[in-house]
Design an enzyme around this catalytic site. Structure first.
Site, PDB file in Angstrom:
ATOM      1  N   LYS A 123       2.884  11.259  -3.080  1.00  0.00           N
ATOM      2  CA  LYS A 123       1.639  10.580  -3.967  1.00  0.00           C
ATOM      3  C   LYS A 123       1.092  11.773  -4.645  1.00  0.00           C
ATOM      4  CE  LYS A 123      -1.619   7.059  -3.353  1.00  0.00           C
ATOM      5  NZ  LYS A 123      -2.415   5.970  -2.356  1.00  0.00           N
ATOM      6  N   ASP A 127     -13.776   4.968   1.282  1.00  0.00           N
ATOM      7  CA  ASP A 127     -12.096   4.796   1.302  1.00  0.00           C
ATOM      8  C   ASP A 127     -12.228   6.448   1.672  1.00  0.00           C
ATOM      9  OD1 ASP A 127      -9.541   5.143   1.510  1.00  0.00           O
ATOM     10  OD2 ASP A 127      -9.343   3.894  -0.180  1.00  0.00           O
ATOM     11  N   GLU A 163      -7.304   0.328  -4.574  1.00  0.00           N
ATOM     12  CA  GLU A 163      -7.462   0.321  -2.880  1.00  0.00           C
ATOM     13  C   GLU A 163      -8.571  -0.358  -2.303  1.00  0.00           C
ATOM     14  OE1 GLU A 163      -6.065   4.206  -1.751  1.00  0.00           O
ATOM     15  OE2 GLU A 163      -3.864   3.561  -2.559  1.00  0.00           O
ATOM     16  N   ASP A 173       0.988  -1.207   0.100  1.00  0.00           N
ATOM     17  CA  ASP A 173      -0.037  -0.175  -0.034  1.00  0.00           C
ATOM     18  C   ASP A 173       0.712   1.223   0.049  1.00  0.00           C
ATOM     19  OD1 ASP A 173      -1.709   1.954   0.526  1.00  0.00           O
ATOM     20  OD2 ASP A 173      -2.608   1.285   2.422  1.00  0.00           O
TER      21      ASP A 173
END
Lengths: 176, 626
Positions: free
Chosen positions: B87, B208, B186, B25
Site C-alpha cells: 500500500k 485513525d 477510512e 479494507d
C-alpha cells in the site's frame, strides 16, 4: 436543473447578506439526499454523470453562500458587478496603513517572545476587522450604494488573504 | 443456490433478492472484507476461520502467487519475492520509492510512465497488480462464503490519499474483477460503523492511527447524512514510527555501540513492536537485546515508553487542532471521538486524545475491523438493498489541487477540504507574443512551490491562434467526482480549441495496460473475456430497464403519453436484445435507451428540488404539481 438559477433560489433562501447558516445546511443536506451520485449508484451512467454535475453545482452554491467574502462578491455579481478580477480603484490610505502594519507583524512573528500568542492576537485583530467590514457591507448593500459596497469587498479580499496567511504561519509554527 | 441469477439476465431479479456487495479494507498490514447479512455487518473469515488477511503476496517461479498467511511465512526465507506493505507504494513514482531507503528489500525497475515495478521470480509486477492479488483473494473469499457473484464493492482508502493513490487503488480493483461502487475514506467508514444511529445528530471526530499513516476527520452527522467538514493528517506518520523511536531508545539504553544494518534494524523494530504491544496491559517490560554478538537486558517502563513517543503523539494532536480549525468547530462541540487503527491501543494515545477533546474516545469496535464494517454498510446501501435508507456520505478533497504557473509556483484551483463532487474553472493567459501552445501541469498539495507538491499529470493545449501576450484566454476546468478522482479540461475561449484528460496520474497505468493485464489474468483468455463482456452488457441492460420501470412507476406523470409509449417500446426492445448474445448490439441498445430517457431523468431530478425544499418556500408550487 436550471444551472442559471441563482444560489439563493436553488437553496430556497431569501437573497441577502444575512444568511441563516443552519437553514442553509439543512437545505443543502436535503438536496444532497436527492442528487448525490451515490443515490444513482444503480442507475444509468448518464444519470450518475448528471448527478455529479448537479451536486458539484450545489457544493459551489454552499461554498459561496457560507463564505463571508464570497457571499458578498456573489451579491454584487447578481447586481452586475464582478469583483473577482483585479481592480485599479484606490483603497483608502488608513486601511492600507493598517494592512501594512498587520503584515509587518506577521512577517516578524518568528522573532516574538511568544510567537503563538502573537499569532493569536493577530488572528483576533484580523477577524475583528473582517466583522466590521461585514457590517459595513450589509448597510451599504441595503442602501444600494454599490460603489462603496464594492470598495468594502475589496478590503474583505485583503483581509481574507491575510487571515489565510496567518493560518499558514500557524501551520508552519506547528511544524507542517 | 446463487442469490442472483446473472446467468439468466433476461429475467429481472425478484425484489426481495439481495444483491451481494462487500466492503473491503485494503490495509498496509492486513486486509479484510465484510458484508451485511440479516441486517448486521460482519467481517468474512476464510475457511480456517481467519478474518484478517495479511497484505502479503509471494511470487514463485512457476506456481500461482500466494496471498496472506501463506505468503507471510515466506517473508524470511524469500524476502525479494515476498511483497509486504505494498500500500505504501501505491500511486508512487520510482523516485519516491527509492527514497523509502533500506526498509524495502525489493529490486525496482521503472515501467512506462515512471511507475516502479518490482522484480519477482514471476516477472516484474506493479504495486497495482500486487494489490489486485490481495483484492482477488478477498473477492473469492466473499463469493465462496456468500455463494454468488458480487454486484460490487466499496473499497476504503486513507482520507489523506492523493489522486494518484486513489486512482491506483481503483485500477487494482478493476484488475481483480471488482466493480467499485465507491472509494470511501477510512475514517468516514469508521464513523458509519459506529452506527451513530440515523436519528442522532452532532459532530464526530475520527482519529485513525494506522501502521503507516495518520488521519483525522471531523464529520457532522445529521439524520443519516455524514458530512465530512475537514480532514487532515500525515501520510508518513504511523505506528511504525512509534516502533522506530522505541527501537532507537532501547539500543541507546543497552549501551551497545552500533549503527544497525538493514537486518539488525528489522530485528530491533520487531522487538520494539512487541514491547509496545505488551505495554498496553503491563506497566513494565523486560527484554533481551541480542545484537552484534552481544546480549543486554533492557527494562522499559510505560512511563519511559510514553516519554519516547510523546513527540509523535503531539504531532497528531496538532493535526487534530488544524482539522478542527478547518472545520470551523471548537473541541467542546465534538460529541463523539472514534478511534481507528491498531496503534490507538497505546494507552498514551487514548489519554492524550481524550484530553484534547474532553471526552472518552470510543473503542468498543475492534479497531482492526471497524473500517471494513462501515464500508460493508455503505456497500449494502449502494447496491440497492436498502432503498429507504437515509445514509449518505458527503466527503471532501483532502489536499488542494492546482496548476503550475510561471516561476514554478502553484496556483490553487480547488482548496483542501472542499466538498466533492466539485467543478471549478480558472482562467489563464499566454505570456509570449504568438504563443500557440500551453503546457498544463496539474499538482496536488499545500505548498507554494511546484517542486514541493505531488505532480499528478501534464498535458498540452495546442492550436491557440497566435495573439499578443496576454490576449488569449485559456479556461482550465477541474472536475472531481464523488470518489475524489480528478479530470481536467482546458479550452481557449476565443476559438473554442479544447483539450481534456481524465487525469491519469504520472505514475498510473494506462487503460491499455489494464486491459492487457486483465486479459493475462484469465486462464482461457479470449473465451472468458467475450463471455464476461456479454454478461456485463446484459447486466447493464437489465439494470437500466428495471431502473426505468421503477422511475415510471414513481414519476410517470412527468411523461407525455407519446414519450411514455416510445420509452416503453425501447425498453421492451432492449430486453429482447439482452436475451441474445451480441454484446455490441446490447451496448448500442443501452446507449440509445439511456439517451432517450435523458430528459425524463432530468425532470425527475428537478422534481427532487421541490421534494427537498418541501414545506418551505415552494410548497405551493409543490401542491400544484400534485
Amino acid at each position: 436543473m436550471d444551472m442559471s438559477r441563482n444560489y439563493f433560489e436553488l437553496l430556497g433562501l431569501e437573497p441577502g447578506y444575512d444568511v441563516d447558516l443552519a437553514l442553509l445546511s439543512e437545505r443543502y443536506r436535503a438536496l444532497q439526499k436527492e442528487w448525490h451520485p451515490d443515490r444513482f449508484a444503480h442507475r444509468s451512467d448518464r444519470e450518475r454523470r448528471m448527478a455529479v454535475q448537479y451536486t458539484a453545482h450545489l457544493n459551489e452554491a454552499l461554498a459561496t453562500l457560507k463564505s463571508p467574502l464570497r457571499r458578498a462578491q456573489y451579491l454584487l455579481l447578481l447586481a452586475g458587478r464582478d469583483t473577482h478580477g483585479e481592480s485599479s480603484g484606490q483603497l483608502d490610505p488608513m486601511f492600507l496603513m493598517e494592512q501594512m502594519e498587520l503584515r509587518e507583524r506577521l512577517a516578524e512573528v518568528g522573532d516574538a517572545s511568544d510567537p503563538d500568542a502573537e499569532l493569536d492576537a493577530l488572528a483576533e485583530q484580523a477577524q475583528a476587522s473582517m466583522r466590521t467590514l461585514q457590517h459595513e457591507f450589509v448597510s451599504l448593500y441595503a442602501q444600494s450604494d454599490l460603489d462603496a459596497a464594492e470598495a468594502v469587498v475589496r478590503k474583505m479580499q485583503f483581509m481574507t488573504k491575510l487571515i489565510s496567511e496567518i493560518e499558514a504561519a500557524e501551520d508552519r509554527l506547528a511544524d507542517y | 443456490m446463487a442469490l442472483l441469477q446473472i446467468a439468466e439476465p433476461g429475467q429481472s431479479a425478484a425484489p426481495h433478492e439481495r444483491k451481494l456487495a462487500v466492503g473491503i479494507d485494503l490495509g498496509t498490514t492486513n486486509s479484510l472484507a465484510a458484508t451485511v447479512r440479516s441486517g448486521e455487518a460482519q467481517t468474512l473469515p476464510d475457511e480456517q476461520g481467519r478474518h484478517l488477511l495479511p497484505s502479503v503476496v509471494h511470487y514463485g517461479r512457476e506456481s500461482a502467487p500466494e496471498v496472506g498467511g501463506d505468503a507471510l511465512v515466506r517473508a524470511a526465507e524469500d524476502p525479494y519475492n515476498t511483497i509486504i506493505s505494498v500500500k505504501r507504494l501505491m500511486g508512487r513514482g520510482v523516485e519516491d520509492v527509492l527514497s523509502f531507503g533500506d526498509e524495502l528489500p525489493y529490486h525496482f525497475v521503472p515501467g512506462d510512465g515512471g511507475m516502479p515495478y518490482i522484480e519477482t521470480a514471476a516477472g516484474p509486477r506493479s504495486p497495482v497488480q500486487v494489490s489486485a492479488e490481495i483484492l482477488r483473494t478477498l473477492r473469492q473469499r466473499a463469493e465462496t462464503s456468500l455463494d454468488g457473484e458480487l454486484t460490487g464493492a466499496v473499497i476504503t482508502v486513507p482520507a489523506y490519499f492523493d489522486d494518484a493513490q486513489r486512482q491506483a487503488t481503483k485500477d487494482a480493483a478493476r484488475l481483480a474483477g471488482l466493480k467499485v461502487l465507491r472509494l470511501l475514506n477510512e475514517p468516514t467508514a469508521a464513523a458509519v460503523a459506529y452506527g451513530l444511529d440515523e436519528g442522532e445528530e452532532g459532530v464526530i471526530a475520527v482519529y485513525d492511527l494506522g501502521g503507516g499513516t495518520f488521519d483525522i476527520s471531523v464529520l457532522r452527522l445529521n439524520k443519516g447524512v455524514f458530512e465530512v467538514l475537514a480532514t487532515g493528517g500525515d501520510s508518513a506518520l504511523g505506528g511504525d514510527d512509534l516502533d522506530y523511536a522505541l527501537a532507537r531508545w532501547m539500543l541507546e539504553q543497552s549501551g551497545i555501540e552500533l549503527t544497525p544494518d538493514a537486518q539488525q534494524a528489522r530485528y530491533l523494530t520487531t522487538l520494539a513492536r512487541s514491547v509496545k504491544e505488551q505495554l498496553t496491559d503491563q506497566t513494565s517490560v523486560q527484554v533481551d537485546l541480542e545484537v552484534a554478538g552481544q546480549s543486554v537486558s533492557v527494562t522499559v517502563s510505560r512511563d519511559q515508553f510514553d516519554a519516547v513517543v510523546e513527540p509523535l503523539v503531539k504531532k497528531t494532536l496538532r493535526a487534530c487542532r488544524r482539522a478542527l480549525r478547518d472545520a470551523g468547530v471548537d473541541t467542546d462541540e465534538v460529541r463523539d471521538v472514534v478511534m481507528v487503527g491498531g496503534s490507538t491501543r497505546v494507552p498514551l494515545v487514548r489519554t492524550r486524545v481524550g484530553e484534547l477533546f474532553g471526552r472518552e474516545p470510543h473503542i468498543d469496535i475492534d479497531p482492526d475491523r471497524v473500517v471494513a464494517i462501515g464500508a460493508a454498510i455503505q456497500a449494502d446501501v449502494l447496491a440497492g438493498n436498502k432503498p429507504d435508507s437515509d445514509l449518505l456520505l458527503l466527503d471532501v478533497i483532502p489536499l488542494s489541487l492546482g496548476l503550475e504557473t510561471m516561476g514554478g509556483l502553484v496556483e490553487k484551483v480547488i482548496h483542501r477540504n472542499t466538498a466533492i463532487p466539485v467543478g471549478r474553472a480558472q482562467e489563464f493567459t499566454t505570456y509570449q507574443d504568438g504563443q500557440t501552445a500551453m503546457a498544463i501541469h496539474v499538482v496536488q498539495g499545500e505548498r507554494e512551490l511546484v517542486s514541493d507538491c505531488r505532480s499528478l499529470a501534464r498535458f498540452v493545449l495546442r492550436g491557440i491562434p497566435p495573439m499578443a501576450a496576454g490576449a488569449a484566454k485559456i479556461r482550465v476546468t477541474f472536475q472531481v467526482d464523488a470518489d475524489g478522482l480528478l479530470s481536467v479540461a482546458a479550452q481557449e475561449l476565443s476559438t473554442g480549441v479544447e483539450s481534456s484528460i481524465q487525469v491519469k496520474p504520472s505514475y498510473g497505468l494506462s487503460d491499455d495496460e489494464i486491459t492487457s493485464m486483465l486479459k493475462d489474468s484469465f486462464s482461457h483468455a479470449e473465451e472468458d473475456l467475450v463471455a464476461r463482456a456479454l454478461r456485463e452488457q446484459q447486466v447493464e441492460a437489465e439494470r437500466l430497464v428495471s431502473a426505468l420501470e421503477a422511475a415510471i412507476a414513481q414519476d410517470g406523470e412527468l411523461l407525455e403519453n407519446a414519450e411514455r409509449a416510445e420509452l416503453e417500446h425501447e425498453m421492451a426492445y432492449l430486453r429482447e436484445l439482452a436475451r441474445g448474445a451480441d454484446a455490441a448490439a446490447i451496448e448500442a441498445g443501452v446507449e440509445a435507451l439511456a439517451k432517450l430517457s435523458d430528459s425524463f431523468a432530468a425532470r425527475r431530478m428537478d422534481k427532487g428540488i421541490q421534494r427537498a425544499l418541501q414545506g418551505h418556500r415552494i410548497d405551493e408550487l409543490d401542491k400544484e404539481s400534485e
